[in-house]
Design an enzyme around this catalytic site. Sequence first.
Site, short mmCIF file in Angstrom:
data_model
loop_
_atom_site.label_atom_id
_atom_site.label_comp_id
_atom_site.label_asym_id
_atom_site.label_seq_id
_atom_site.Cartn_x
_atom_site.Cartn_y
_atom_site.Cartn_z
N LYS A 187 44.95 -23.11 -38.83
CA LYS A 187 44.57 -21.83 -38.24
C LYS A 187 45.21 -21.70 -36.86
O LYS A 187 45.62 -22.68 -36.25
CB LYS A 187 43.05 -21.70 -38.14
CG LYS A 187 42.36 -22.69 -37.21
CD LYS A 187 40.86 -22.45 -37.21
CE LYS A 187 40.11 -23.48 -36.38
NZ LYS A 187 40.37 -23.42 -34.94
N ALA A 207 32.70 -22.73 -29.97
CA ALA A 207 33.88 -21.92 -30.24
C ALA A 207 34.23 -21.91 -31.73
O ALA A 207 33.78 -21.04 -32.47
CB ALA A 207 35.06 -22.41 -29.40
N CYS A 208 35.03 -22.86 -32.19
CA CYS A 208 35.59 -22.78 -33.53
C CYS A 208 34.54 -22.92 -34.63
O CYS A 208 34.63 -22.26 -35.66
CB CYS A 208 36.70 -23.81 -33.70
SG CYS A 208 38.09 -23.52 -32.57
N VAL A 209 33.55 -23.77 -34.43
CA VAL A 209 32.48 -23.89 -35.42
C VAL A 209 31.64 -22.62 -35.43
O VAL A 209 31.33 -22.06 -36.49
CB VAL A 209 31.61 -25.13 -35.14
CG1 VAL A 209 30.36 -25.11 -36.01
CG2 VAL A 209 32.40 -26.40 -35.41
N THR A 268 33.51 -19.69 -36.98
CA THR A 268 33.65 -19.89 -38.41
C THR A 268 32.36 -19.53 -39.14
O THR A 268 32.38 -18.87 -40.20
CB THR A 268 34.06 -21.34 -38.71
OG1 THR A 268 35.36 -21.58 -38.18
CG2 THR A 268 34.06 -21.63 -40.21
#
Length: 228
Positions: free
Chosen positions: A136, A168-170, A173
């Site tokens: 990603k 952030a990314c977790v 998502t």
Amino acid sequence: MNAGLNEMLAKAFAEATELYQQRGFQRRVGFGRKPALVNVDLANAWTRPGNPFTCEHIDDRIIPGVQRLLAACRENGHPVIHVTTCYQVTDRNNPYTDMGLWHNKIPVDVVAQSDENLWAIDSRIAPIEGEQVLIKKRASSFHGTYLAGYLRAAGVDTILVTGVTASACVRTTLCDGLAEGFRTIAVRECIGDRVPGAVEWNLFDIDAKFADVESVDRCVDYLQSVKG
């Protein structure tokens, strides 16, 4: 996390829980019939020492928990997606970089695609044949990727999300996973961050609004109870 911060957060969570429940938050999305495991950014730049992205509690908590989830998925035929992040053009002065404007906030230039070791999945939880490795470019594993289509084609209705970072990314998502129509489960012990209190606060807030936060024990039991 020091005792003072832990005490402060516990008090804040107790007060927020009362408010949330009065207003109808903290409902449950529940487990579905067809799960997949999505491991977010558990690559060397995040899991090994010495990188600006390195996170806490990788060795003692996150990796052992993910190993248990992987074993349950592999035993029962559930899809596994390993997500990582890297960039082809890391020159911040190049207007055509695949970093977009994100480099203005964080040091994404330290995960160059040319150095595969940086973005390779940690060898302790390495992909096996048949498991997806998805690259990603943004925080969310769904943004600009084929993840949603892949999961729908596989008949998946539930995603168990692990990885870094909680803030952030977790988090993004999980938010996008719910928006895409999947039942979202955050695996508590398998999510990390760099900043004290970030995991605790984000998981509390995520559980109120975007996903069910469940223990690794319960998630393993669930994975063992359904067949792929």
